[in-house]
Design an enzyme around this catalytic site. Structure first.
Site, short mmCIF file in Angstrom:
data_model
loop_
_atom_site.label_atom_id
_atom_site.label_comp_id
_atom_site.label_asym_id
_atom_site.label_seq_id
_atom_site.Cartn_x
_atom_site.Cartn_y
_atom_site.Cartn_z
CE LYS A 9 0.60 3.63 4.93
NZ LYS A 9 0.35 3.78 6.34
CG HIS A 42 -5.57 1.69 5.54
ND1 HIS A 42 -5.11 2.68 6.38
CD2 HIS A 42 -4.53 0.88 5.29
CE1 HIS A 42 -3.82 2.46 6.62
NE2 HIS A 42 -3.44 1.37 5.97
CB SER A 89 5.90 -1.54 11.76
OG SER A 89 5.45 -0.21 11.95
CD GLU A 131 -2.78 5.57 6.78
OE1 GLU A 131 -2.87 5.63 5.54
OE2 GLU A 131 -1.77 5.13 7.37
CG ASN A 138 -1.66 1.27 1.45
OD1 ASN A 138 -1.84 2.04 0.52
ND2 ASN A 138 -2.10 1.51 2.68
C1 PEP Z 1 -0.40 0.15 6.06
O1 PEP Z 1 -0.39 1.24 5.53
O2 PEP Z 1 -1.38 -0.60 5.93
C2 PEP Z 1 0.77 -0.26 6.85
C3 PEP Z 1 0.75 -1.42 7.43
O3 PEP Z 1 1.81 0.64 6.93
P1 PEP Z 1 3.29 0.33 7.55
O4 PEP Z 1 3.75 -0.98 6.95
O5 PEP Z 1 4.11 1.49 7.10
O6 PEP Z 1 3.13 0.22 9.01
#
Ligand code: PEP
Length: 254
Positions: free
Chosen positions: A11, A95, A211, A97, A9
């Protein structure tokens, strides 16, 4: 056997140049991955065309969001039908966000899931608890409620177009990851909820997100109920992302 999936993703990151270089580099190595691993690139919608050209059918492509309508006077929105028409196979729904910044509710998530699967696409439905909810011992109840509500309108016969991504909100973009034991426990709980809902729970892929990096993916992906990952930051670096894609245990069957 469940599909093993690593979805990146992006973003609201990337550019035309990155779409060409990053996806070109991932695609050139896709043939060396374990045959059962599906790689999904989820760029900003404006770069879908560029990504599809680079993906050359070796990678799947998805969108990060769709509107709650199929067409009409909704300036700025794109629909699930358009995503399919453009060549996408996946849509991220719910998601954290979208939930936190754009106020998306479980009800809206359910509406979008229904539109996505009715349009012939697979919905990657995101669920996850906040730090406060985890610290107060409500994590499992919160996630179970999100799964039940978000998937309440999946039409009969469309469960094969559902993927669930468990993403603890406190782990997204923070560098903090759930331990593999905690992540496994939540994935097992999600699978049980799906079973209780009458879904073919053993054949639905469950992804962990939050992460995930090259150095923690193998421990997470070796858990029996974790079928892959939803990757944010690390999906923007070809070497790191490919390393994550190679982190499944050899010959493992779920
Ligand atoms: C995400 O955007 O769904 C995500 C898991 O981001 P990150 O891997 O940066 O934590």
């Amino acid at each position: 056997m469940r599909r093993k999936i690593v979805a990146g993703n992006w973003k609201m990151n990337g550019s035309k140049d990155l779409s060409e270089k990053l996806v070109g580099s991932i695609r050139s190595e896709a043939g060396t991955l374990d045959k059962g691993v599906e790689v999904v690139i989820i760029p900003p919608a404006i770069y879908i065309g560029d990504v599809l050209v680079q993906a050359e059918n070796a990678l799947s492509v998805g969108v990060q969001n769709v509107g709650r309508w199929q067409s009409g006077a909704y300036t700025g929105e794109i629909s699930a039908g358009m995503a399919r028409d453009a060549g996408c196979r996946y849509v991220l729904v719910g998601h954290s966000e979208r939930r936190q910044i754009f106020g998306e509710t479980d009800e809206l998530v359910a509406e979008k899931v229904s539109l996505v699967v009715s349009s012939g696409l697979t919905a990657i439905v995101c669920v996850g608890e906040t730090l406060e909810e985890r610290e107060s011992g409500q994590a499992e109840a919160v996630v179970a409620a999100q799964v039940r509500a978000g998937l309440a309108s999946v039409p009969a016969g469309k469960w094969h177009d559902i993927v669930v991504a468990y993403e603890p909100v406190w782990a997204i973009g923070t560098g903090k990851t759930a331990t593999s034991d905690d992540a496994q426990a939540m994935h097992a709980a999600v699978r049980k909820v799906l079973k209780d809902m009458g879904a073919p729970s053993e054949s639905i892929s469950l992804l962990y997100g939050g992460s995930v990096k090259a150095d923690n993916a193998a421990a997470l992906f070796s858990e029996p109920d974790i079928d892959g990952g939803l990757i944010g930051g690390a999906s923007l670096v070809a070497k790191e992302f490919m390393c994550i894609c190679r982190s499944f245990p050899v010959g493992a069957e779920n």
